[in-house]
Design a protein around this motif. Structure first.
Motif, PDB file in Angstrom:
ATOM      1  N   GLY A  12       0.838  -1.202   0.000  1.00  0.00           N
ATOM      2  CA  GLY A  12       0.000   0.000   0.000  1.00  0.00           C
ATOM      3  C   GLY A  12       0.870   1.247   0.000  1.00  0.00           C
ATOM      4  O   GLY A  12       1.980   1.245  -0.532  1.00  0.00           O
ATOM      5  N   VAL A  13       0.342   2.330   0.609  1.00  0.00           N
ATOM      6  CA  VAL A  13       1.045   3.619   0.603  1.00  0.00           C
ATOM      7  C   VAL A  13       2.473   3.446   1.137  1.00  0.00           C
ATOM      8  O   VAL A  13       3.447   3.778   0.466  1.00  0.00           O
ATOM      9  CB  VAL A  13       0.282   4.659   1.467  1.00  0.00           C
ATOM     10  CG1 VAL A  13       1.067   5.950   1.578  1.00  0.00           C
ATOM     11  CG2 VAL A  13      -1.099   4.913   0.872  1.00  0.00           C
ATOM     12  N   LEU A  14       2.598   2.912   2.341  1.00  0.00           N
ATOM     13  CA  LEU A  14       3.918   2.819   2.944  1.00  0.00           C
ATOM     14  C   LEU A  14       4.712   1.619   2.440  1.00  0.00           C
ATOM     15  O   LEU A  14       5.905   1.733   2.163  1.00  0.00           O
ATOM     16  CB  LEU A  14       3.806   2.788   4.474  1.00  0.00           C
ATOM     17  CG  LEU A  14       4.201   4.076   5.153  1.00  0.00           C
ATOM     18  CD1 LEU A  14       5.714   4.233   5.229  1.00  0.00           C
ATOM     19  CD2 LEU A  14       3.632   5.295   4.439  1.00  0.00           C
ATOM     20  N   GLY A  15       4.046   0.472   2.291  1.00  0.00           N
ATOM     21  CA  GLY A  15       4.754  -0.738   1.854  1.00  0.00           C
ATOM     22  C   GLY A  15       5.441  -0.538   0.516  1.00  0.00           C
ATOM     23  O   GLY A  15       6.596  -0.956   0.330  1.00  0.00           O
ATOM     24  N   SER A  16       4.772   0.129  -0.425  1.00  0.00           N
ATOM     25  CA  SER A  16       5.382   0.333  -1.742  1.00  0.00           C
ATOM     26  C   SER A  16       6.619   1.229  -1.609  1.00  0.00           C
ATOM     27  O   SER A  16       7.640   0.980  -2.257  1.00  0.00           O
ATOM     28  CB  SER A  16       4.365   0.928  -2.720  1.00  0.00           C
ATOM     29  OG  SER A  16       3.880   2.149  -2.241  1.00  0.00           O
ATOM     30  N   GLN A  17       6.539   2.213  -0.754  1.00  0.00           N
ATOM     31  CA  GLN A  17       7.694   3.109  -0.561  1.00  0.00           C
ATOM     32  C   GLN A  17       8.861   2.375   0.111  1.00  0.00           C
ATOM     33  O   GLN A  17      10.020   2.541  -0.283  1.00  0.00           O
ATOM     34  CB  GLN A  17       7.300   4.312   0.299  1.00  0.00           C
ATOM     35  CG  GLN A  17       6.257   5.208  -0.349  1.00  0.00           C
ATOM     36  CD  GLN A  17       5.859   6.388   0.535  1.00  0.00           C
ATOM     37  OE1 GLN A  17       6.541   6.728   1.499  1.00  0.00           O
ATOM     38  NE2 GLN A  17       4.747   7.009   0.208  1.00  0.00           N
ATOM     39  N   ILE A  18       8.542   1.551   1.111  1.00  0.00           N
ATOM     40  CA  ILE A  18       9.598   0.815   1.821  1.00  0.00           C
ATOM     41  C   ILE A  18      10.286  -0.153   0.846  1.00  0.00           C
ATOM     42  O   ILE A  18      11.512  -0.249   0.814  1.00  0.00           O
ATOM     43  CB  ILE A  18       9.011   0.041   3.031  1.00  0.00           C
ATOM     44  CG1 ILE A  18       8.418   1.005   4.058  1.00  0.00           C
ATOM     45  CG2 ILE A  18      10.075  -0.842   3.684  1.00  0.00           C
ATOM     46  CD1 ILE A  18       7.508   0.337   5.101  1.00  0.00           C
TER      47      ILE A  18
END
Ligand code: NAD
Length: 300
Positions: A12-18
């Motif tokens: 999601g928002v954070l997982g994709s960035q991480i």
């Protein structure tokens, strides 16, 4: 670096960035999602990060493409963690969903895999038993827009092995974060433990009509040298979020002051469309808020 293969659960928002930041720094990454549709959404989110890295970090075409190529995708949990040294969990902030996930994960992950939760509000001790490996479990909390806002709060729970804690600190540094260790569990980590009471105090002064927005911000800015006061910060956070926090506090404690703050935010701001910087108006009007005026801090 002890870790080579990293799995990110939730794209999601954070997982994709991480996932993208970790691949950008040279690690092999596997993204795990609930189903193929969710995987497609995660792929798109990650693709959309490429131009952000080029614009914000000056990354080259070659760098942004090769980072993406280091990421694999699967909806099979056993496959996702088969090689993982570290799994970073960024799935929804719902206790039952996370508990169920850790129970399943604990059964299929190899013994070596360390688990880290990116949860913003839940504590690792709530899930430590479900993981089946409390000594290899802790929190690793990132901020939104990780490539620019590069803090990583690394928080132990009572049962986390000290060596695991140190390894995760090294990992956070290796992916370009400023590592901020917390040796004990703390709801809200460091940032929100400081920020939430500070912002609440400012809102209370306003709701009690002790002083106005500009005077409160001016006081803070002149006295501490800070570039912004609490109301300028609240405009960035968003007044809806501030309202939700005040309302939750009022409901949890029965505190009349929090209720007064919540009512003020709703009637004077949110209902009038003033929801903060994103909407062009909150406590200040953007793009030229008065606190940025060169004369704001001068005596009249
Ligand atoms: P999100 O809703 O954008 O993403 C969650 C993802 O998890 C979705 O893609 C969903 O398909 C997937 N998912 C749902 N159930 C799953 C399961 N059982 N297994 C694997 N994947 C599953 O949420 P988000 O904003 O990325 O937040 C995720 C976590 O990160 C939360 O714990 C949140 O507190 C934390 N966090 C969020 C922010 C933020 O600004 N959004 C900042 C810091 C930390």
């Amino acid at each position: 670096m002890a870790y080579k293969q990293i799995t990110v659960a939730g794209g999601g928002v954070l997982g994709s960035q991480i996932a993208y930041q970790t691949a950008f720094k040279g690690f092999d990454v596997c993204v795990y999602e609930i189903d193929d549709k969710a995987l497609e959404r995660a792929k798109k989110r990650i693709m959309d990060l490429k131009p952000r890295y080029q614009k914000d970090l000056g990354a080259s075409e070659e760098e942004v493409h090769s980072a993406y190529d280091r990421i694999t995708f699967t909806s099979d949990l056993s496959k996702a963690v088969a090689e993982a040294d570290l799994l970073i969990e960024a799935i929804p902030e719902v206790v039952d969903i996370k508990t169920d996930f850790y129970t399943k994960l604990g059964k299929v992950a190899p013994a070596k895999t360390v688990f880290a939760t990116n949860s913003s509000t839940l504590l690792p001790s709530q899930f430590a038993d479900a993981t089946g490996r409390p000594e290899k479990f802790l929190a690793l909390h990132f901020a939104n827009e990780i490539w620019k806002n590069n803090t990583a709060e690394i928080m132990k729970h009572q049962g986390t092995d000290m060596n695991v804690f140190q390894e995760v600190i090294q990992f956070a540094k290796a992916i370009g974060m400023v590592a901020l260790p917390l040796y004990k569990e703390q709801p809200g980590y460091i940032l929100n433990s400081l920020l939430v009471p500070f912002l609440s105090a400012a809102q209370s002064l306003l709701a009690k009509e002790v002083a106005d927005v500009e005077t409160i911000d001016k006081t803070w800015m002149i006295a501490t040298g800070a570039p912004q006061g609490p109301f300028a910060i609240l405009d960035v956070v968003g007044l809806k979020t501030a309202f939700n926090i005040a309302l939750a506090q009022a409901e949890a404690t029965g505190d009349p002051e929090s209720k007064k703050v919540a009512d003020l935010l709703k009637t004077e701001y949110i209902d009038k469309g003033k929801r903060g910087k994103e909407t062009g108006e909150g406590f200040y009007t953007y793009p030229h808020p008065s606190f940025m005026h060169p004369d704001f801090l001068k005596s009249e």
